[in-house]
Write an enzyme that holds these catalytic residues in place. Structure first.
Site, PDB file in Angstrom:
ATOM      1  N   SER A  87       0.436  -1.157  -0.269  1.00 40.42           N
ATOM      2  CA  SER A  87      -0.190   0.335   0.224  1.00 40.42           C
ATOM      3  C   SER A  87       0.821   1.093  -0.069  1.00 40.42           C
ATOM      4  CB  SER A  87      -1.080   0.206   1.130  1.00 40.42           C
ATOM      5  OG  SER A  87      -1.813   1.203   1.139  1.00 40.42           O
TER       6      SER A  87
ATOM      7  N   HIS B 267      -7.963  -4.965  -0.837  1.00 40.60           N
ATOM      8  CA  HIS B 267      -6.931  -4.227  -0.243  1.00 40.60           C
ATOM      9  C   HIS B 267      -5.974  -5.120   0.235  1.00 40.60           C
ATOM     10  CE1 HIS B 267      -3.887  -0.840  -0.704  1.00 40.60           C
ATOM     11  NE2 HIS B 267      -4.281  -0.930   0.734  1.00 40.60           N
TER      12      HIS B 267
END
Length: 777
Positions: free
Chosen positions: A623, A743
């Site tokens: 991320s 995610h």
């Protein structure tokens, strides 16, 4: 933006080669390094030249970036997440990666890691709802999980009388959906009926967007819409209950009801038995806001309704009004826009407002936690001399506030002293705060506190762990003060058994010196080896969004890496929250380079002290940590023997136009303003790849179902490296995109084990150099 949890797995030894020698997916042109033209380029770009970013002049760097900007958009076809051309490329790369690294499923390491992830010896953490204690449980039989409940008495004696409330695997099969459990929103109105009503949040494939469905704990069943049940269609919904027949929510209602970041812009009140389309608009923000939400605070009979406009990721505007215990208003709305700083966090304790400062206010420094009477705050009655403000925490050199947790009568502060844990107690009695003491000294450990029922008692769940000591869950009476944290005074409910052999592992903390002289802490988890000498080392970092990396027990990294001879390092670089707001602000926007310099400094320190060598040093991040990986790879390719980059941001010219990217401009800057030329282009890794530089081996992973960070970033970065050809194209370079997982990168334990297998096998082949063993089951 959240970091992915590190996992491990086993794979067989395979041939190592770069993508440059492999055929491309149908329809995808390959550009050689010679074809990459930009100001100042030439045939010499094919020769291995600069070994690090520092070897290039500022003029050369500027020309390189200008050249890439002229080509901006060449990989835009990879933004079409489910497009035929893009998915054809993805599937081809996935196939090549598993052919080279091997399919881990069924291998000894995969089986061992999967057994850890699905072990029935895991601690089943519980949460009190009504008179029962609920747990969400996943194992090999139930990969998507069970919601189940028991009594506290049966849990304490070690034989919970589990009752299944909902089987997510069975539900998904019956409805033909890949449901992933994302949490619940309970009706908290103090009534027996309220204890049985909740909204379950279900995601398709692990995406952030969820479907909210009303569920009855009394009958263990969903309440269908035709029976008056609430169902909110798939969206990034924010929802709470006003009362048993009214929801207050923000969701996708069409017609501009979402922000540019894809989150709710409007708040509605929805009555039971009416269509969602008829819900009454009660509040709205701007399209440029990150999100708009409404919620209730309830504690010790004190109720308030709040509205919050997140103007950016860190700043917003609160409005509030007092309510009775039924959630009905007893005062008018009051704006706190000019009362408290826009970046302050606010929550409540009884009739107090707790204000956590990110910037100075009324003479109190950033990082402080203050308590003020809520009514005085709302109605402008605070004394000029601050006499009605109580300082619960004020930062000192090296000491910051990590979190605060309330019980019925106490507020416990979890503080970090040079990233070591220490807990501080405060008691609220007779309308005043009384200091309740603190632990004698900080410790290298992870510590988590949760109130059992913050309206009824001071009993808490206390979980501790360290890098080498498994998690322990205890029940404590916080009213006893710091003594309650002593092992002898704890009611130990569960201990996680040792999941890897740590008998020969040392844990230490050290400090690297960054480029500007700042001391940067890191934790070193190091197995002893005969003969000493450098070891293969995995360096993990994040450095953003005020997130602190604190000690924890990672059984999968322990079993698949540390136990096999690899060292593991956690870097507490700037941008995180380890030293409070100042540490975070030091690497924000135009200072973003500080995070990358810190990570490089830790890597250099590991080499300088003999822990490892550049050939045996790998870095991993996901991320925001993926952006970190892209930058240290382009800045210091000579320092690392391998890079593992997961669900990353990498093209910072496009990030704010993709999915939730606009919400992070407060962290990175706005690429459509002067920010781009002033500083953002310098840390957009996609624009800093150099055809002259030989980059270290790379494993890139992402998820098709990631609706937070667009998979385009990972796709385009790898495609550009492929297009450049030698020497820039890493050898080897692998790409894998999980088709589910959101995610987090994986939707269940099997997918987690699979994704972990790729990165552990990749590290074993690159930096392991025969020193990392293949674990047995």
């Amino acid at each position: 933006v959240r970091r992915g949890a590190p996992l491990v797995a086993r794979a067989q030894e395979r041939t190592r080669r770069g993508w440059g020698s492999l055929p491309t997916a149908a329809g995808c042109a390959v550009l050689s390094a010679a074809a990459l033209t930009y100001p100042g380029s030439g045939a010499t770009s094919l020769a291995a030249g600069a070994s690090s970013d520092g070897d290039r002049s500022e003029g050369d760097k500027r020309k390189l970036r200008e050249g890439w900007m002229q080509r901006q958009g060449e990989h835009s076809w990879l933004e079409d997440v489910l497009g035929d051309r893009a998915l054809s490329w993805v599937k081809s790369e996935n196939s090549r990666t598993t052919s080279a690294l091997g399919n881990p499923e069924g291998t000894p390491l995969y089986n061992r890691i999967l057994s850890i992830l699905t072990s029935k010896d895991k601690i089943p953490h519980i949460r009190k709802i009504g008179e029962k204690y609920y747990n969400f449980w996943q194992d090999e039989t139930n990969p998507r999980g069970l919601i189940r409940r028991c009594t506290l008495e049966s849990y304490r004696v070690g034989h919970p009388d589990w009752e299944t409330v909902l089987d997510l695997d069975a539900l998904g099969k019956a409805e033909g959906e890949s449901w992933v459990y994302k949490g619940q929103v309970n009706l908290d109105d103090g009534t027996p009926e309220g204890q049985n009503r909740t909204l379950l949040l279900l995601s398709r494939g692990g995406a952030d967007a969820t479907v909210a469905r009303e569920f009855n704990y009394a009958s263990n069943s969903f309440i269908k819409p035709e029976s008056g049940g609430f169902v909110v269609p798939e969206a990034k919904t924010r929802v709470t209950w006003r009362d048993k027949d009214t929801l207050v929510l923000g969701t996708d209602m069409g017609n501009g009801t979402l922000t540019d970041s894809g989150y709710p812009r409007c708040v509605y009140e929805w009555k039971r038995g009416t269509p969602l389309s008829s819900a009454r608009l009660t509040y709205e923000g701007e399209k440029t806001d990150v999100s708009v939400s409404s919620y209730f605070s309830r504690h010790r009979g004190q109720v308030a309704e709040w509205r919050y406009r997140a103007v950016n990721f860190y700043e917003g505007m609160y409005e509030a009004r007092l309510c009775d215990t039924d959630g009905q208003a007893t005062s008018e709305w009051v704006s706190l826009k000019d009362v408290i700083p826009s970046d302050a966090n606010l929550r409540t304790f009884a009739d107090c407002a707790l204000i956590e400062l990110k910037s100075p206010w009324r003479g109190f420094p950033e990082g402080s936690l203050l308590s003020v009477p809520l009514q005085k705050l709302l109605f402008g009655q605070l004394q000029d001399d601050n006499s009605d403000i109580t300082v619960l925490f004020e930062p000192t050199e090296g000491v910051s506030l990590d979190q605060s947790v309330r019980t019925q009568n106490l507020l416990l502060l979890s503080t970090l002293d040079h990233v070591k844990s220490r807990i501080v107690f405060w008691r609220y009695e007779d309308g005043k705060w009384v200091a309740g003491g603190a632990e004698q000294s900080p410790a290298i450990r992870g510590a988590s506190l949760r109130a059992v029922d913050d309206d009824e008692s001071d009993t808490m769940f206390f979980t501790t762990a360290s890098f080498t000591s498994p998690s322990t869950l205890s029940l404590i009476d916080a009213a006893q003060g710091p003594g309650a944290l002593e092992v002898r005074d704890q009611d130990i409910l569960r201990r996680l058994p040792e999941m890897f052999d740590a008998s020969n592992v040392s844990v230490s903390q050290a400090f690297a010196t960054s480029k500007d002289g700042t001391k940067v802490p890191y934790f070193l988890i190091k197995p002893q080896q005969s003969g000493g000498g450098p070891q293969p080392t995995l360096l993990y970092g994040y450095g953003g969004f005020l997130i602190s990396l604190t000690p924890s027990y990672s059984a999968t990294v322990g079993a698949g890496w540390v136990e096999q001879g690899g060292a593991f390092v956690i870097a507490n670089i700037r941008g995180g929250g380890e030293y409070g707001p100042k540490w975070f602000e030091a690497a924000r926007k135009e200072n973003r380079n500080k995070a990358y310099e810190d990570m490089i400094a830790v890597g250099e320190d590991l080499v300088r002290t003999g822990v490892t060598t550049p050939d045996m040093l790998a870095a991993r991040g996901g991320s925001n940590g993926g952006l970190l990986m892209g930058n240290i790879m382009t800045l210091r390719p000579d320092l690392f023997g391998a890079i593992v980059c997961a669900v990353p941001l990498l093209d910072m010219k496009r990030f704010s136009h993709l999915l939730a990217g606009a919400s992070w401009m407060a962290e990175y800057g706005d690429p459509d303003t002067e920010d781009w030329d002033k500083f953002m282009i310098k840390y957009s890794a996609y624009h800093n790849l150099d055809p002259k530089v030989a980059y270290p081996p790379l494993l890139m992973t992402t998820s098709t179902r990631d609706d937070r960070v667009h998979p385009y970033h990972a796709r385009a970065f790898v495609k550009r490296l492929q297009d450049m050809g030698p020497p820039a194209t890493p050898t080897p370079m692998y790409y894998y995109e999980n088709m589910e997982g959101g995610h987090g990168g994986a939707a269940d334990a099997k997918q987690q084990a699979f994704m972990t297998a790729l990165y552990l096998e990749f590290l074993r082949e690159t930096i392991g150099k025969g020193k990392i063993q293949s674990p047995s089951e």
